[in-house]
Scaffold this motif. Sequence first.
Motif, PDB file in Angstrom:
ATOM      1  N   ARG A 243     -35.496 -24.697 -35.000  1.00 49.20           N
ATOM      2  CA  ARG A 243     -36.467 -23.674 -34.591  1.00 49.20           C
ATOM      3  C   ARG A 243     -36.847 -22.842 -35.801  1.00 49.20           C
ATOM      4  O   ARG A 243     -35.990 -22.415 -36.570  1.00 49.20           O
ATOM      5  N   MET A 244     -38.146 -22.649 -35.977  1.00 52.83           N
ATOM      6  CA  MET A 244     -38.682 -21.869 -37.097  1.00 52.83           C
ATOM      7  C   MET A 244     -38.162 -22.406 -38.437  1.00 52.83           C
ATOM      8  O   MET A 244     -37.928 -21.663 -39.385  1.00 52.83           O
ATOM      9  N   GLY A 245     -37.971 -23.724 -38.492  1.00 57.71           N
ATOM     10  CA  GLY A 245     -37.521 -24.358 -39.718  1.00 57.71           C
ATOM     11  C   GLY A 245     -36.035 -24.282 -39.970  1.00 57.71           C
ATOM     12  O   GLY A 245     -35.543 -24.833 -40.958  1.00 57.71           O
ATOM     13  N   VAL A 246     -35.292 -23.572 -39.102  1.00 58.03           N
ATOM     14  CA  VAL A 246     -33.845 -23.416 -39.258  1.00 58.03           C
ATOM     15  C   VAL A 246     -33.142 -24.476 -38.413  1.00 58.03           C
ATOM     16  O   VAL A 246     -33.317 -24.530 -37.195  1.00 58.03           O
ATOM     17  N   LEU A 247     -32.363 -25.318 -39.076  1.00 57.61           N
ATOM     18  CA  LEU A 247     -31.613 -26.369 -38.402  1.00 57.61           C
ATOM     19  C   LEU A 247     -30.216 -25.848 -38.086  1.00 57.61           C
ATOM     20  O   LEU A 247     -29.509 -25.354 -38.972  1.00 57.61           O
ATOM     21  N   LEU A 248     -29.818 -25.950 -36.812  1.00 68.03           N
ATOM     22  CA  LEU A 248     -28.516 -25.452 -36.362  1.00 68.03           C
ATOM     23  C   LEU A 248     -27.721 -26.583 -35.739  1.00 68.03           C
ATOM     24  O   LEU A 248     -28.236 -27.329 -34.899  1.00 68.03           O
ATOM     25  N   VAL A 249     -26.466 -26.685 -36.140  1.00 69.53           N
ATOM     26  CA  VAL A 249     -25.504 -27.564 -35.480  1.00 69.53           C
ATOM     27  C   VAL A 249     -24.385 -26.665 -34.962  1.00 69.53           C
ATOM     28  O   VAL A 249     -23.802 -25.897 -35.734  1.00 69.53           O
ATOM     29  N   ARG A 250     -24.097 -26.761 -33.669  1.00 67.90           N
ATOM     30  CA  ARG A 250     -23.096 -25.886 -33.063  1.00 67.90           C
ATOM     31  C   ARG A 250     -21.989 -26.710 -32.416  1.00 67.90           C
ATOM     32  O   ARG A 250     -22.230 -27.826 -31.946  1.00 67.90           O
ATOM     33  N   TYR A 251     -20.811 -26.089 -32.394  1.00 71.33           N
ATOM     34  CA  TYR A 251     -19.669 -26.682 -31.699  1.00 71.33           C
ATOM     35  C   TYR A 251     -19.031 -25.615 -30.812  1.00 71.33           C
ATOM     36  O   TYR A 251     -18.871 -24.462 -31.231  1.00 71.33           O
ATOM     37  N   LEU A 252     -18.626 -26.007 -29.610  1.00 71.56           N
ATOM     38  CA  LEU A 252     -17.850 -25.141 -28.734  1.00 71.56           C
ATOM     39  C   LEU A 252     -16.855 -26.008 -27.990  1.00 71.56           C
ATOM     40  O   LEU A 252     -17.238 -26.876 -27.195  1.00 71.56           O
ATOM     41  N   GLY A 253     -15.577 -25.819 -28.298  1.00 74.56           N
ATOM     42  CA  GLY A 253     -14.558 -26.649 -27.679  1.00 74.56           C
ATOM     43  C   GLY A 253     -13.167 -26.104 -27.938  1.00 74.56           C
ATOM     44  O   GLY A 253     -12.980 -24.905 -28.145  1.00 74.56           O
ATOM     45  N   GLU A 254     -12.188 -27.017 -27.987  1.00 75.64           N
ATOM     46  CA  GLU A 254     -10.788 -26.619 -28.117  1.00 75.64           C
ATOM     47  C   GLU A 254     -10.104 -27.261 -29.320  1.00 75.64           C
ATOM     48  O   GLU A 254      -8.922 -27.023 -29.526  1.00 75.64           O
ATOM     49  N   ASP A 255     -10.819 -28.053 -30.106  1.00 77.49           N
ATOM     50  CA  ASP A 255     -10.180 -28.868 -31.139  1.00 77.49           C
ATOM     51  C   ASP A 255     -10.819 -28.598 -32.498  1.00 77.49           C
ATOM     52  O   ASP A 255     -11.934 -29.044 -32.766  1.00 77.49           O
ATOM     53  N   MET A 256     -10.097 -27.879 -33.377  1.00 81.95           N
ATOM     54  CA  MET A 256     -10.655 -27.594 -34.695  1.00 81.95           C
ATOM     55  C   MET A 256     -10.798 -28.858 -35.519  1.00 81.95           C
ATOM     56  O   MET A 256     -11.729 -28.976 -36.327  1.00 81.95           O
ATOM     57  N   ASN A 257      -9.931 -29.827 -35.352  1.00 78.26           N
ATOM     58  CA  ASN A 257     -10.079 -31.090 -36.078  1.00 78.26           C
ATOM     59  C   ASN A 257     -11.385 -31.780 -35.693  1.00 78.26           C
ATOM     60  O   ASN A 257     -12.090 -32.319 -36.552  1.00 78.26           O
ATOM     61  N   GLU A 258     -11.712 -31.767 -34.410  1.00 77.45           N
ATOM     62  CA  GLU A 258     -12.966 -32.351 -33.945  1.00 77.45           C
ATOM     63  C   GLU A 258     -14.151 -31.575 -34.494  1.00 77.45           C
ATOM     64  O   GLU A 258     -15.146 -32.161 -34.952  1.00 77.45           O
ATOM     65  N   CYS A 259     -14.062 -30.246 -34.460  1.00 80.62           N
ATOM     66  CA  CYS A 259     -15.130 -29.398 -34.984  1.00 80.62           C
ATOM     67  C   CYS A 259     -15.346 -29.656 -36.466  1.00 80.62           C
ATOM     68  O   CYS A 259     -16.474 -29.875 -36.923  1.00 80.62           O
ATOM     69  N   ARG A 260     -14.262 -29.644 -37.218  1.00 81.16           N
ATOM     70  CA  ARG A 260     -14.347 -29.833 -38.661  1.00 81.16           C
ATOM     71  C   ARG A 260     -14.933 -31.196 -39.019  1.00 81.16           C
ATOM     72  O   ARG A 260     -15.827 -31.311 -39.866  1.00 81.16           O
ATOM     73  N   ALA A 261     -14.442 -32.246 -38.373  1.00 80.73           N
ATOM     74  CA  ALA A 261     -14.923 -33.593 -38.665  1.00 80.73           C
ATOM     75  C   ALA A 261     -16.409 -33.727 -38.353  1.00 80.73           C
ATOM     76  O   ALA A 261     -17.173 -34.349 -39.112  1.00 80.73           O
ATOM     77  N   GLY A 262     -16.847 -33.140 -37.236  1.00 81.61           N
ATOM     78  CA  GLY A 262     -18.257 -33.202 -36.886  1.00 81.61           C
ATOM     79  C   GLY A 262     -19.135 -32.442 -37.856  1.00 81.61           C
ATOM     80  O   GLY A 262     -20.226 -32.896 -38.224  1.00 81.61           O
ATOM     81  N   MET A 263     -18.666 -31.271 -38.298  1.00 80.07           N
ATOM     82  CA  MET A 263     -19.437 -30.497 -39.263  1.00 80.07           C
ATOM     83  C   MET A 263     -19.502 -31.202 -40.612  1.00 80.07           C
ATOM     84  O   MET A 263     -20.546 -31.178 -41.284  1.00 80.07           O
ATOM     85  N   TRP A 264     -18.427 -31.835 -41.034  1.00 81.04           N
ATOM     86  CA  TRP A 264     -18.463 -32.615 -42.273  1.00 81.04           C
ATOM     87  C   TRP A 264     -19.505 -33.733 -42.168  1.00 81.04           C
ATOM     88  O   TRP A 264     -20.248 -33.988 -43.104  1.00 81.04           O
ATOM     89  N   ARG A 265     -19.524 -34.398 -41.014  1.00 80.69           N
ATOM     90  CA  ARG A 265     -20.484 -35.486 -40.807  1.00 80.69           C
ATOM     91  C   ARG A 265     -21.913 -34.947 -40.813  1.00 80.69           C
ATOM     92  O   ARG A 265     -22.812 -35.535 -41.430  1.00 80.69           O
ATOM     93  N   ALA A 266     -22.149 -33.843 -40.126  1.00 77.98           N
ATOM     94  CA  ALA A 266     -23.489 -33.251 -40.095  1.00 77.98           C
ATOM     95  C   ALA A 266     -23.922 -32.849 -41.489  1.00 77.98           C
ATOM     96  O   ALA A 266     -25.073 -33.096 -41.898  1.00 77.98           O
ATOM     97  N   TRP A 267     -23.016 -32.213 -42.261  1.00 74.51           N
ATOM     98  CA  TRP A 267     -23.334 -31.818 -43.637  1.00 74.51           C
ATOM     99  C   TRP A 267     -23.737 -33.022 -44.468  1.00 74.51           C
ATOM    100  O   TRP A 267     -24.722 -32.977 -45.225  1.00 74.51           O
ATOM    101  N   ALA A 268     -23.012 -34.128 -44.336  1.00 75.02           N
ATOM    102  CA  ALA A 268     -23.326 -35.326 -45.105  1.00 75.02           C
ATOM    103  C   ALA A 268     -24.707 -35.870 -44.760  1.00 75.02           C
ATOM    104  O   ALA A 268     -25.449 -36.339 -45.643  1.00 75.02           O
ATOM    105  N   LEU A 269     -25.076 -35.805 -43.475  1.00 78.59           N
ATOM    106  CA  LEU A 269     -26.378 -36.310 -43.055  1.00 78.59           C
ATOM    107  C   LEU A 269     -27.515 -35.395 -43.492  1.00 78.59           C
ATOM    108  O   LEU A 269     -28.618 -35.865 -43.795  1.00 78.59           O
ATOM    109  N   ILE A 270     -27.271 -34.091 -43.517  1.00 74.79           N
ATOM    110  CA  ILE A 270     -28.316 -33.131 -43.861  1.00 74.79           C
ATOM    111  C   ILE A 270     -28.498 -33.019 -45.370  1.00 74.79           C
ATOM    112  O   ILE A 270     -29.607 -32.790 -45.866  1.00 74.79           O
ATOM    113  N   ARG A 271     -27.437 -33.194 -46.133  1.00 73.89           N
ATOM    114  CA  ARG A 271     -27.467 -32.909 -47.568  1.00 73.89           C
ATOM    115  C   ARG A 271     -28.504 -33.758 -48.318  1.00 73.89           C
ATOM    116  O   ARG A 271     -29.204 -33.252 -49.214  1.00 73.89           O
ATOM    117  N   LEU A 272     -28.589 -35.021 -47.997  1.00 75.34           N
ATOM    118  CA  LEU A 272     -29.507 -35.887 -48.733  1.00 75.34           C
ATOM    119  C   LEU A 272     -30.969 -35.478 -48.552  1.00 75.34           C
ATOM    120  O   LEU A 272     -31.678 -35.281 -49.548  1.00 75.34           O
TER     121      LEU A 272
END
Length: 287
Positions: A243-272
């Motif tokens: 929205r308005m050019g700002v890309l947001l990836v959000r997590y809401l859950g109970e597992d920091m390992n899952e959150c961290r792994a997903g954010m690492w993956r999103a970062w890798a996809l967005i960085r290029l």
Amino acid sequence: MNTVSSSTTVRGYGADRQWLAKLDLKLVPTGAKTYLKQLAFIGPLRIQRPFYPEGGVCHLYVLHPPGGLVSGDRLNINVHGAADSQTLLTTPSAGKVYGRDSDGVVQGQSVHVTLADNAECEWLPQETIVYSDANAVLDTTIELESGARFIGWDLVCLGRPASDARFAKGTLSQRIRLLRDGRLLFNEHLQLIADSSLHHSRVGLHNQSVFGTLVAYGTDFNPELIMTLRAELACPAFTVTLRMGVLLVRYLGEDMNECRAGMWRAWALIRLPLLGRPACTPRIWLT
């Protein structure tokens, strides 16, 4: 013989207790590399020496030797990227915000990133663990000039759910803002009281302990990238919006390992597409 009345209240260090720490960094490109040209600090905030694992991008590890925040601790981190600079900042371990003292004095961290034209910055700290009975304030502000590019996140764990130590008491104020040329494009402010309706409600945190927000800005993101992110992060705990050019990836859950792994993956996809470089994982994440 001295005596103490049984009515005397045992207190902490006082309502005006403060231990301030400040870190100011200025990154400037020279030739094919970005260098740390200015460094100033007060209190227990430092950086390790710069790393260059991918050529000209300056990788910096922000260090807070005490490892956690008690009542009165206030960390201020200011990062200024000069035009055409390229910087990645992370932390060597999770941050911790401990329970407050008897005076309930605020403890927290403020991060301010300013980027000049065509500067790039990645702010990728490891997660913050907010212990029960904390009085925590987490504030992140990103100010961009035209042409600047940014990707960063804020990952939070309430209590220590793996040890069944829940965030049963305390407060958390979390704010994330992004501005371009002085115009506010993203402004999110969470005011959470433990065990409140916001904590339990489906329109709030829905009793979850782990949440994270990745923010990226600086290019016209291709719709195919959004589709790829949604496909790669198919777990219901993740959402992807633009929205308005700002890309947001959000997590809401109970597992920091899952959150961290997903954010690492999103970062890798967005960085290029955002920075024109494939992901270069900081070594400290793997130790």
